[in-house]
Scaffold this active site. Structure first.
Site, mmCIF file in Angstrom:
data_model
loop_
_atom_site.group_PDB
_atom_site.id
_atom_site.type_symbol
_atom_site.label_atom_id
_atom_site.label_comp_id
_atom_site.label_asym_id
_atom_site.label_seq_id
_atom_site.Cartn_x
_atom_site.Cartn_y
_atom_site.Cartn_z
ATOM 1 N N LYS A 149 12.098 8.912 22.812
ATOM 2 C CA LYS A 149 11.185 8.541 23.190
ATOM 3 C C LYS A 149 10.252 8.736 22.064
ATOM 4 C CE LYS A 149 9.201 11.866 26.526
ATOM 5 N NZ LYS A 149 8.145 12.401 26.967
HETATM 6 C C1 E4P Z 1 6.761 13.077 30.261
HETATM 7 O O1 E4P Z 1 7.541 12.187 29.346
HETATM 8 C C2 E4P Z 1 5.230 13.057 29.380
HETATM 9 O O2 E4P Z 1 5.503 13.872 28.620
HETATM 10 C C3 E4P Z 1 4.883 14.177 29.853
HETATM 11 O O3 E4P Z 1 4.672 14.254 32.034
HETATM 12 C C4 E4P Z 1 3.514 14.733 29.724
HETATM 13 O O4 E4P Z 1 3.281 15.521 30.729
HETATM 14 P P1 E4P Z 1 1.392 16.528 31.041
HETATM 15 O O5 E4P Z 1 0.331 15.967 31.002
HETATM 16 O O6 E4P Z 1 1.430 17.617 32.150
HETATM 17 O O7 E4P Z 1 2.124 17.605 29.678
#
Ligand code: E4P
Length: 219
Positions: free
Chosen positions: A84
């Site tokens: 990522k």
């Molecule tokens: C997923 O890859 C993201 O990091 C995540 O969905 C972020 O979610 P949040 O906005 O609830 O932290």
């Protein structure tokens, strides 16, 4: 549509994986912090529980650092781990290099359709638009998913659209209607999506009637 879990809690991952419908897991530095556990150890355990793509995020912010971390994570962690990277100029450059090395990527922190298309052009396997964080600013996060899916209809990149920062079941229903390829969500939303009072009521009723069938010696 792929359903991913957005957590680094292995107990939650075991619970949802047991349902037989878990397609992958996303983590980020905040979720790793919340787990209170060693990053690589927890990702290894997640990758053993779920055979789908497991996103592990780089923390470098320069291209060389992201590529170095991405390659190291791929070498040290199970083969279903994908890398990522943030949607920055350096992140796109790293995505291009990682893709050329045959490493799958998830480009994260996407807040516009143009960012999503640029990440796709860099070769991202997944792009992660953050729905809930846009809602938090007083705008409509689902409108971003609609814009991205419209662009995907025009240009048909092979990159999958992974709706992230999902806050409630309606977000997921809207993603289904818009044709988002993947949604990543907390375990609570998996449970909310599956639960229905009429299912519970129907089971109670069938069980009571079956007890009467047994009592009558007709089972
Ligand atoms: C997923 O890859 C993201 O990091 C995540 O969905 C972020 O979610 P949040 O906005 O609830 O932290």
């Amino acid at each position: 549509m792929e359903f991913f879990l957005d957590t680094a809690d292995v107990d939650e991952i075991r619970e949802i994986a047991a349902w037989g419908i878990l397609d992958g897991v996303t983590t980020n530095p905040s979720l790793i912090k919340k787990s209170g556990r060693d990053f690589k150890q927890v990702v290894r355990e997640i990758a053993e529980i779920c055979s789908g793509p497991i996103s592990a995020e780089v923390t470098a912010i320069d291209t060389a650092g992201m590529v170095e971390q991405g390659v190291a994570l791929k070498n040290e962690l199970p083969p279903n781990v994908i890398i990522k990277v943030p949607c920055t100029p350096e992140g796109l450059a790293a995505t291009k290099i990682l893709t050329e090395k045959g490493i799958d990527t998830n480009v994260t922190l996407i807040f516009s359709a143009s960012q999503a298309l640029m990440a796709a052009k860099a070769g991202a396997t997944y792009v992660s638009p953050f729905v809930g964080r846009i809602d938090d600013t007083g705008h409509d996060g689902m409108e971003l998913i609609a814009q991205i899916m419209a662009a995907w209809d025009h240009y048909q990149p092979s990159t999958k659209v992974l709706a992230a920062s999902i806050r409630h079941p309606t977000h997921v229903l809207q993603c289904m209607q818009l044709g988002a390829h993947t949604a990543t969500m907390p375990a609570k939303i998996f449970r909310q999506l599956l639960q229905h009072p009429l299912t519970d009521k129907g089971i109670d009723s069938f069980m009571k009637d079956w007890a009467d069938v047994e009592a009558a010696g007709n089972a």
